[in-house]
Design a protein around this motif. Structure first.
Motif, PDB file in Angstrom:
ATOM      1  N   TYR A 287      21.373  18.116 -10.213  1.00  0.00           N
ATOM      2  CA  TYR A 287      20.050  17.416 -10.133  1.00  0.00           C
ATOM      3  C   TYR A 287      20.012  16.345 -10.877  1.00  0.00           C
ATOM      4  N   VAL A 288      19.671  15.402  -9.909  1.00  0.00           N
ATOM      5  CA  VAL A 288      20.289  13.968 -10.307  1.00  0.00           C
ATOM      6  C   VAL A 288      18.916  12.735 -10.499  1.00  0.00           C
ATOM      7  N   VAL A 289      18.783  12.341 -11.698  1.00  0.00           N
ATOM      8  CA  VAL A 289      17.799  11.392 -12.113  1.00  0.00           C
ATOM      9  C   VAL A 289      17.863  10.468 -11.845  1.00  0.00           C
ATOM     10  N   LEU A 290      17.160   9.424 -11.133  1.00  0.00           N
ATOM     11  CA  LEU A 290      17.728   7.674 -10.999  1.00  0.00           C
ATOM     12  C   LEU A 290      16.140   7.223 -11.805  1.00  0.00           C
ATOM     13  N   ASN A 291      16.348   6.501 -12.278  1.00  0.00           N
ATOM     14  CA  ASN A 291      15.281   6.195 -13.532  1.00  0.00           C
ATOM     15  C   ASN A 291      13.668   6.684 -14.317  1.00  0.00           C
ATOM     16  N   GLY A 292      14.486   7.921 -14.648  1.00  0.00           N
ATOM     17  CA  GLY A 292      13.644   8.439 -15.081  1.00  0.00           C
ATOM     18  C   GLY A 292      12.382   9.778 -14.090  1.00  0.00           C
ATOM     19  N   GLU A 293      13.123   9.575 -12.418  1.00  0.00           N
ATOM     20  CA  GLU A 293      12.558  10.150 -12.450  1.00  0.00           C
ATOM     21  C   GLU A 293      14.061  10.706 -10.987  1.00  0.00           C
ATOM     22  N   VAL A 294      12.996  12.140 -10.643  1.00  0.00           N
ATOM     23  CA  VAL A 294      14.229  13.071  -9.858  1.00  0.00           C
ATOM     24  C   VAL A 294      14.488  12.376  -8.316  1.00  0.00           C
ATOM     25  N   LEU A 295      16.054  12.069  -7.743  1.00  0.00           N
ATOM     26  CA  LEU A 295      16.668  11.868  -7.082  1.00  0.00           C
ATOM     27  C   LEU A 295      16.907  12.407  -5.568  1.00  0.00           C
ATOM     28  N   TYR A 296      17.500  13.634  -6.762  1.00  0.00           N
ATOM     29  CA  TYR A 296      18.405  14.792  -5.421  1.00  0.00           C
ATOM     30  C   TYR A 296      18.593  16.306  -6.710  1.00  0.00           C
ATOM     31  N   THR A 297      18.034  17.085  -5.881  1.00  0.00           N
ATOM     32  CA  THR A 297      18.183  18.612  -5.969  1.00  0.00           C
ATOM     33  C   THR A 297      18.881  19.371  -5.075  1.00  0.00           C
ATOM     34  N   ASN A 298      20.063  20.189  -5.803  1.00  0.00           N
ATOM     35  CA  ASN A 298      20.918  21.405  -4.847  1.00  0.00           C
ATOM     36  C   ASN A 298      20.773  22.845  -5.332  1.00  0.00           C
TER      37      ASN A 298
ATOM     38  N   MET B 200      20.395  19.234 -22.651  1.00  0.00           N
ATOM     39  CA  MET B 200      21.472  19.074 -23.472  1.00  0.00           C
ATOM     40  C   MET B 200      21.808  17.930 -23.641  1.00  0.00           C
ATOM     41  N   PHE B 201      21.427  16.858 -23.560  1.00  0.00           N
ATOM     42  CA  PHE B 201      22.136  15.988 -23.741  1.00  0.00           C
ATOM     43  C   PHE B 201      20.619  14.359 -23.577  1.00  0.00           C
ATOM     44  N   GLU B 202      19.771  15.568 -24.377  1.00  0.00           N
ATOM     45  CA  GLU B 202      18.822  14.644 -24.283  1.00  0.00           C
ATOM     46  C   GLU B 202      19.021  13.166 -25.882  1.00  0.00           C
ATOM     47  N   ASP B 203      19.341  13.557 -26.690  1.00  0.00           N
ATOM     48  CA  ASP B 203      19.029  13.153 -28.090  1.00  0.00           C
ATOM     49  C   ASP B 203      20.458  11.612 -27.661  1.00  0.00           C
ATOM     50  N   LEU B 204      21.747  12.178 -26.139  1.00  0.00           N
ATOM     51  CA  LEU B 204      22.141  11.148 -26.242  1.00  0.00           C
ATOM     52  C   LEU B 204      21.448  10.059 -25.541  1.00  0.00           C
ATOM     53  N   ARG B 205      20.805  10.583 -24.550  1.00  0.00           N
ATOM     54  CA  ARG B 205      20.321   9.493 -23.560  1.00  0.00           C
ATOM     55  C   ARG B 205      19.370   8.480 -24.440  1.00  0.00           C
ATOM     56  N   ARG B 206      18.441   9.300 -25.246  1.00  0.00           N
ATOM     57  CA  ARG B 206      17.820   8.402 -26.533  1.00  0.00           C
ATOM     58  C   ARG B 206      18.849   6.877 -27.166  1.00  0.00           C
ATOM     59  N   GLU B 207      19.820   7.849 -27.780  1.00  0.00           N
ATOM     60  CA  GLU B 207      20.338   7.076 -28.497  1.00  0.00           C
ATOM     61  C   GLU B 207      21.177   5.806 -27.732  1.00  0.00           C
ATOM     62  N   LEU B 208      21.726   5.617 -26.120  1.00  0.00           N
ATOM     63  CA  LEU B 208      21.926   4.710 -25.079  1.00  0.00           C
ATOM     64  C   LEU B 208      20.830   4.638 -24.534  1.00  0.00           C
ATOM     65  N   ASP B 209      19.982   5.064 -24.445  1.00  0.00           N
ATOM     66  CA  ASP B 209      18.498   4.301 -23.673  1.00  0.00           C
ATOM     67  C   ASP B 209      19.489   4.110 -22.281  1.00  0.00           C
ATOM     68  N   ILE B 210      19.545   5.564 -22.402  1.00  0.00           N
ATOM     69  CA  ILE B 210      20.067   5.658 -20.474  1.00  0.00           C
ATOM     70  C   ILE B 210      19.294   6.800 -19.752  1.00  0.00           C
ATOM     71  N   ASN B 211      18.617   6.600 -18.792  1.00  0.00           N
ATOM     72  CA  ASN B 211      17.521   7.464 -17.318  1.00  0.00           C
ATOM     73  C   ASN B 211      17.887   7.228 -16.859  1.00  0.00           C
ATOM     74  N   THR B 212      19.495   7.345 -16.268  1.00  0.00           N
ATOM     75  CA  THR B 212      19.574   7.954 -15.238  1.00  0.00           C
ATOM     76  C   THR B 212      21.339   8.796 -15.241  1.00  0.00           C
ATOM     77  N   PHE B 213      20.474  10.105 -14.367  1.00  0.00           N
ATOM     78  CA  PHE B 213      21.729  10.907 -14.853  1.00  0.00           C
ATOM     79  C   PHE B 213      22.210  11.878 -13.482  1.00  0.00           C
ATOM     80  N   ILE B 214      23.254  12.301 -13.961  1.00  0.00           N
ATOM     81  CA  ILE B 214      23.644  13.563 -13.129  1.00  0.00           C
ATOM     82  C   ILE B 214      23.908  14.461 -13.802  1.00  0.00           C
ATOM     83  N   SER B 215      23.317  15.247 -13.710  1.00  0.00           N
ATOM     84  CA  SER B 215      23.620  16.763 -14.939  1.00  0.00           C
ATOM     85  C   SER B 215      23.780  17.861 -13.526  1.00  0.00           C
ATOM     86  N   TYR B 216      24.388  19.079 -14.415  1.00  0.00           N
ATOM     87  CA  TYR B 216      24.536  20.117 -13.426  1.00  0.00           C
ATOM     88  C   TYR B 216      25.584  19.625 -12.620  1.00  0.00           C
ATOM     89  N   ASN B 217      26.406  19.065 -12.768  1.00  0.00           N
ATOM     90  CA  ASN B 217      27.342  18.758 -11.823  1.00  0.00           C
ATOM     91  C   ASN B 217      27.183  18.176 -10.243  1.00  0.00           C
TER      92      ASN B 217
END
Length: 259
Positions: free
Chosen positions: A70-81, A50-67
């Motif tokens: 599902y956590v991604v650090l530097n483009g790699e999945v770090l943690y899931t619950n 739901m926010f791929e376009d925003l990540r591309r626009e801001l060049d962000i590859n670290t994110f916490i999604s689904y509250n």
């Protein structure tokens, strides 16, 4: 500031204004932070798709999604619950009896347990993501799901909260609530990233405006609530900046000494 910091931003009502637009002042501020060597991360209740376009626009590859689930650090999945599927199946059965639809969400897609429903359209429309969940009542089977959406009027979630202790229910729209694993939050995702990077708490910053940001704002030492946030969200934060419509991110970054 010479030490590297990590700054976590919510999306809706924080990075994006109420028209789902990214203010120019916010974009400039984020790239300025990146130039100075800081790490910019997103912390949202949205799904990754739901926010791929925003990540591309801001060049962000670290994110916490689904509250935080599902956590991604530097483009790699770090943690899931993931959610407890057995409990989710029982929740879905109960919701059907009340004509409350459910949407199942993994890291790639979202599917609804009913072909269509006005509550789904009404709430998903506000995200302006250009896609809606298709129908697959059995999508929860045989896969990890990190969040579900339960569509019901304000107050109707109280019964589900009493009956389904494996989940937390957080309202994000008058007819929709997020269904999360009990105890899951953006704060937990931030903890995982900070631990992996070895970032001290004084170098962590978080900006948010919603009810699902409260634990993050309470936990992160340098927390900033947007001026458009509800009173109790503001009370959870260390600082309160201007509204997202009034260059709130830029102003808030100045408040905490990052700009």
């Amino acid at each position: 500031m010479t030490n590297q910091s990590v700054i976590f931003f919510d999306i809706d009502g924080t990075l994006l204004n109420h028209e789902k637009e990214l203010p120019l002042s916010t974009k400039k501020a984020i790239f300025k932070l990146k130039e100075e060597g800081h790490i910019i991360a997103i912390a949202t209740g949205r799904a990754p798709f739901m926010f791929e376009d925003l990540r591309r626009e801001l060049d962000i590859n670290t994110f916490i999604s689904y509250n935080g689930q599902y956590v991604v650090l530097n483009g790699e999945v770090l943690y899931t619950n993931p959610l407890n599927i057995s409990s989710l199946e029982k929740l879905t059965e109960a919701a059907l009896l009340n004509n409350h639809p459910v949407v199942f969400m993994d890291h790639e897609d979202m599917r609804a347990n009913v072909p269509e429903h006005e509550y789904i359209k009404e709430s998903i429309d506000t995200l302006k993501i250009g896609r809606f969940p298709t129908h697959d009542a059995l999508y929860y089977k045989g896969r990890d799901l990190y969040q579900s959406l339960l569509f019901c009027p304000v107050g109707a979630e109280n019964q589900y909260e009493r009956d389904f202790k494996d989940f937390d229910f957080i309202r994000w729209h008058p007819v929709s609530v997020d269904v999360l694993p009990r105890g899951g939050s953006k704060a937990k995702g931030i903890e995982k990233i900070a631990e992996k990077l070895g970032i001290p708490e004084e170098n962590l910053f978080a900006f948010g405006d919603g009810l699902n940001d409260m634990e993050m704002l309470l936990t992160v030492k340098n927390s900033v609530a947007m001026g458009n946030a509800e009173k109790k969200v503001k009370e959870a934060a260390r600082y309160v900046t201007k509204s997202v419509e009034d260059d709130g991110i830029y102003h808030g970054l100045q408040m905490v000494g990052l700009l």
